[in-house]
Scaffold this active site. Structure first.
Site, PDB file in Angstrom:
ATOM      1  N   SER A  52      -8.066  -0.096  -0.121  1.00 31.24           N
ATOM      2  CA  SER A  52      -7.192  -1.237   0.150  1.00 31.24           C
ATOM      3  C   SER A  52      -6.378  -1.106   1.422  1.00 31.24           C
ATOM      4  O   SER A  52      -5.948  -2.103   1.995  1.00 31.24           O
ATOM      5  CB  SER A  52      -6.245  -1.450  -1.039  1.00 31.24           C
ATOM      6  OG  SER A  52      -5.549  -0.254  -1.347  1.00 31.24           O
ATOM      7  N   HIS A 258       1.597  -1.430  -0.576  1.00 30.76           N
ATOM      8  CA  HIS A 258       0.604  -1.517   0.496  1.00 30.76           C
ATOM      9  C   HIS A 258       1.291  -1.950   1.795  1.00 30.76           C
ATOM     10  O   HIS A 258       2.359  -2.562   1.761  1.00 30.76           O
ATOM     11  CB  HIS A 258      -0.479  -2.544   0.151  1.00 30.76           C
ATOM     12  CG  HIS A 258      -1.429  -2.090  -0.906  1.00 30.76           C
ATOM     13  ND1 HIS A 258      -1.206  -2.296  -2.247  1.00 30.76           N
ATOM     14  CD2 HIS A 258      -2.608  -1.416  -0.819  1.00 30.76           C
ATOM     15  CE1 HIS A 258      -2.212  -1.784  -2.945  1.00 30.76           C
ATOM     16  NE2 HIS A 258      -3.063  -1.242  -2.106  1.00 30.76           N
TER      17      HIS A 258
END
Length: 276
Positions: A52, A258
């Site tokens: 990711s 993230h």
């Protein structure tokens, strides 16, 4: 309630957020491939592999047909390709990927002529989603124990998985310049977070990131790949800093933990450029 813990009503959101950190859909990892003009910076083409942190989860602007892999037009591979116009661009990084799933589902994008490969992988191999779940939802003791378990995996089981993947990359793209990118430290210590984890927990998570990056750097060097750290780029922009490039618990929950769009453009993209 202690300031370091969320209310019970928020627990479901937090649990979903840390679960999203490890979200995987290997069936979607065939990827989005876009051809660009020839006669360019990466003659032979560029392939972006990984998890990711390479697909761009957290940056938004996801490519519609990338599904749960959540490949973003604001991710560093896409930004680099848009700027440098390689002769071909295969963007196959996928949320939740491990070294094994990258080897199984993404290496078909490589060619003997591939000139450049980038990859981030390793965090899901050692259970970073489990670490963040334990640290956010449980006691400090549980958090520190979970971090210790992850570090043990980094040192014991991760190297063999990386070695196998890296050999596979080299076999399919023997002439490629392969750049292995690391992970940022999550937390700015002594920063502006009034609630959440303790400083001991944040420190332990940061130290674990350093161990992970050390393993990545060693395995990359042993096979002749280039390792590029992102720690310097993200310093001063971690969670709890004044201008974070990393998301904490966020909505939609898959964005949690993230890099945001700034982290991709000003953290990961310069780290890739510096390795070329």
């Amino acid at each position: 309630m202690s300031v370091r813990r969320f209310r019970a009503s928020a627990s479901a959101l937090v649990l979903a957020a840390v679960t999203a950190l490890g979200l995987a859909n290997p069936a979607s990892a065939a990827g989005t491939t876009a051809s660009t003009s020839a006669g360019t910076a990466a003659v032979g083409g560029y392939v972006a592999l990984g998890d990711s942190y390479s697909s761009g989860v957290g940056a938004g602007s996801y490519i519609a047909d990338s599904g749960d892999c959540r490949r973003s037009t604001l991710a560093y591979p896409y930004l680099w390709a848009a700027k440098k116009s390689p002769s071909s661009f295969a963007f196959v990084a996928c949320a939740g990927a491990t070294s094994a799933s990258v080897a199984k589902s993404q290496l078909s994008a490589l060619r003997p002529s591939t000139a450049l490969v980038s990859v981030t992988v390793g965090g899901n191999d050692v259970g970073y989603a489990d670490v963040m779940r334990d640290c956010v939802l449980s006691t400090e003791a549980t958090c520190l124990k979970s971090v210790k378990t992850a570090v043990s995996r980094m040192n014991k089981s991760l190297p063999s998985g990386l070695d196998s993947l890296y050999r596979g990359i080299h076999a399919k793209a023997p002439r490629a310049h392969v750049v292995v990118l690391g992970y940022p430290r999550f937390y700015h210590l002594g920063g502006g977070c009034a609630a959440g984890l303790s400083e001991a927990e944040r420190s332990a998570i940061n130290r674990a990131a350093d161990v992970l990056n050390g393993v990545l750097a060693k395995r990359a060097a042993d096979i002749g790949f280039t390792y590029s750290s992102v720690v310097d780029e993200f310093t001063g922009h971690e969670i709890c800093s004044r201008a974070p490039w990393l998301r904490s618990v966020a909505f939609p929950v898959h964005n949690s933990y993230h890099p945001n769009a700034s982290g991709q453009a000003h953290g990961y993209l310069p780290a890739l450029r510096s390795a070329l």
